[in-house]
Design a protein around this motif. Structure first.
Motif, mmCIF file in Angstrom:
data_model
loop_
_atom_site.group_PDB
_atom_site.id
_atom_site.type_symbol
_atom_site.label_atom_id
_atom_site.label_comp_id
_atom_site.label_asym_id
_atom_site.label_seq_id
_atom_site.Cartn_x
_atom_site.Cartn_y
_atom_site.Cartn_z
ATOM 1 N N LEU A 39 39.484 30.441 30.693
ATOM 2 C CA LEU A 39 40.589 30.989 31.486
ATOM 3 C C LEU A 39 41.442 31.939 30.653
ATOM 4 O O LEU A 39 41.848 33.008 31.125
ATOM 5 C CB LEU A 39 41.460 29.858 32.023
ATOM 6 N N ALA A 40 41.722 31.544 29.411
ATOM 7 C CA ALA A 40 42.520 32.398 28.526
ATOM 8 C C ALA A 40 41.820 33.726 28.277
ATOM 9 O O ALA A 40 42.465 34.780 28.199
ATOM 10 C CB ALA A 40 42.774 31.674 27.200
ATOM 11 N N THR A 41 40.499 33.691 28.170
ATOM 12 C CA THR A 41 39.738 34.920 27.963
ATOM 13 C C THR A 41 39.862 35.853 29.156
ATOM 14 O O THR A 41 39.996 37.075 29.000
ATOM 15 C CB THR A 41 38.255 34.594 27.701
ATOM 16 N N VAL A 42 39.841 35.286 30.360
ATOM 17 C CA VAL A 42 40.001 36.105 31.566
ATOM 18 C C VAL A 42 41.373 36.776 31.566
ATOM 19 O O VAL A 42 41.494 37.977 31.861
ATOM 20 C CB VAL A 42 39.813 35.251 32.833
ATOM 21 N N LEU A 43 42.436 36.034 31.244
ATOM 22 C CA LEU A 43 43.778 36.612 31.199
ATOM 23 C C LEU A 43 43.862 37.717 30.156
ATOM 24 O O LEU A 43 44.436 38.786 30.407
ATOM 25 C CB LEU A 43 44.804 35.519 30.888
ATOM 26 N N TYR A 44 43.289 37.460 28.975
ATOM 27 C CA TYR A 44 43.321 38.457 27.909
ATOM 28 C C TYR A 44 42.553 39.714 28.317
ATOM 29 O O TYR A 44 43.028 40.845 28.129
ATOM 30 C CB TYR A 44 42.723 37.862 26.628
ATOM 31 N N MET A 45 41.359 39.527 28.872
ATOM 32 C CA MET A 45 40.544 40.669 29.271
ATOM 33 C C MET A 45 41.218 41.461 30.386
ATOM 34 O O MET A 45 41.192 42.697 30.389
ATOM 35 C CB MET A 45 39.169 40.185 29.731
ATOM 36 N N ALA A 46 41.830 40.764 31.344
ATOM 37 C CA ALA A 46 42.510 41.454 32.443
ATOM 38 C C ALA A 46 43.665 42.294 31.915
ATOM 39 O O ALA A 46 43.862 43.447 32.339
ATOM 40 C CB ALA A 46 43.013 40.437 33.461
ATOM 41 N N SER A 47 44.447 41.733 30.984
ATOM 42 C CA SER A 47 45.570 42.460 30.405
ATOM 43 C C SER A 47 45.078 43.660 29.594
ATOM 44 O O SER A 47 45.620 44.771 29.689
ATOM 45 C CB SER A 47 46.391 41.528 29.520
#
Length: 393
Positions: free
Chosen positions: A137-145
């Protein structure tokens, strides 16, 4: 207004929460998840009763714990849904740092807990937490940002493509040390798909895909137990595999065969009687197929397919309105759930080599349930901020 609009960072995060404001709900998405979760609770209860009786002297021990995890996860999803995406954008950097730290803590002797030969859990006393579920989940947030902030760089320069690969490589290395090859596959597939959707050049994407596949082959060849899983997958019925590396697969296939078209009936599975290991976690779908047959199996697959369709639709709507951060979050969450469900179902049906991955919303496991519902909370939030609310959902 585009999601690229500069943020005012002076407002405390807790003042941005919308706990009392009415939410625009995506009812189809909510019903799909609730039906899937209810069927999952039923599956877990049926598959775990004899195991729970033997290990805890209480046939409903696992069922009760699963219900508690499910209730907490729904409450957390509601809280996530009432939290503006601007908060998650501000916390995306902290989230990826915490993900790396937690994956390092798991590897420290005496801190991480080993189960079935893998050190993937941190003990919190009342439950074990699997950091890899939240790292995804953290990776998705980082990638989206990153894809929102560096959109032009990602689409025009090598640097915009390579920078996130450093973070992904670090996470993959830590996951492989546990080892958790299944989580690496889901993480890398989702992240590379996000980069592709973010507009990277085709040459860059395919070069990275070739490198990733080559690395996967090297990793598989470098560990004897992984090679045995592959041989067990290719020829599970040979004498050396049927009671060895192919044992779980053969028992799962027996469950599917016994189920035929309509199943043997709820609660009447034979394979859950200590023949099929991990019957209420990784292989709960096989028990469901045995008890409900082809009809029940197709029902679960259809719900997952519908859930994937809804997630992609939410993401596409956000992207068309130029809410890029919201769109990439929705794409990322949908891909995470979709890839993990696809791999778990494929493993259960003998279409893919055995991997230690749970079935989202269905398998027993507090970390998996909580991470899945956080993802759904984010999807609902994206719909709330960007969706076509005049349509009846």
């Amino acid at each position: 207004m585009s999601s690229a609009t500069p943020l005012r960072t002076s407002t405390p995060i807790w003042q941005e929460l919308e706990l009392s404001k009415p939410a625009r709900l995506h009812h189809s998405l909510i019903w799909a998840v609730l039906i899937l979760s209810a069927l999952g609770w039923l599956m877990v209860t049926s598959a775990s009763m004899d195991w729970a009786q033997k290990n805890f002297d209480n046939r409903f021990h696992i069922s009760i714990r699963h219900f508690i995890y499910l209730s907490v996860s729904i409450a957390v999803a509601w809280f996530v849904m009432r939290t503006p995406l601007s908060v998650f954008r501000r916390l995306s950097g902290i989230a990826i740092i915490l993900a790396v730290v937690s994956l390092i803590l798991v590897l420290i002797p005496g801190v991480g807990r080993e189960i079935n030969g893998s050190t993937r859990w941190l003990s919190l006393g009342i439950m074990n937490v699997q950091p890899s579920e939240f790292a995804k989940l953290a990776t998705v947030l980082y990638m989206a940002s990153f894809l929102e902030r560096r959109r032009d760089e990602v689409q025009s320069k090598w640097s915009g493509f390579i920078k996130p690969l450093f973070i992904l490589s670090l996470l993959a290395m830590l996951l492989l040390l546990e080892p958790d090859f299944g989580a690496v596959v889901v993480l890398m597939l989702s992240a590379l798909a996000l980069l592709f959707l973010g507009g990277v050049k085709a040459g860059q994407f395919f070069l990275t895909a070739i490198i990733a596949v080559s690395a996967s082959v090297f990793i598989l060849a470098g560990q004897t137990y992984r090679l045995k899983r592959l041989t067990g997958f290719w020829e599970p019925w040979t004498p050396e595999n049927v009671y060895g590396s192919g044992y779980q697969l053969t028992q799962s296939l027996i469950a599917f065969g016994r189920g035929e078209y309509t199943g043997v009936g709820l609660g009447d599975s034979i394979q859950k009687l200590f023949y099929l290991p991990e019957a209420h976690t990784d292989f709960v779908f096989a028990i469901w197929a045995e008890e409900t047959g082809l009809v029940g199996a197709l029902l679960i697959i259809s719900i997952f397919a519908y859930l994937f369709y809804l997630g992609i639709k939410i993401a596409r709507t956000a992207y068309q309105k130029e809410f890029y951060f919201a769109a990439f979050i929705a794409y990322g969450i949908t891909l995470l759930i979709g890839f993990q469900a696809f791999i778990n179902l494929g493993v259960n049906m003998g279409l893919l080599p055995t991997k230690g991955l749970t079935l989202p919303f269905v398998s027993f496991g507090g970390s998996s349930l909580l991470a899945s519902f956080i993802g759904i909370g984010l999807l609902l939030r994206v719909h709330h901020e960007t969706g076509d609310h005049h349509e009846q959902r």
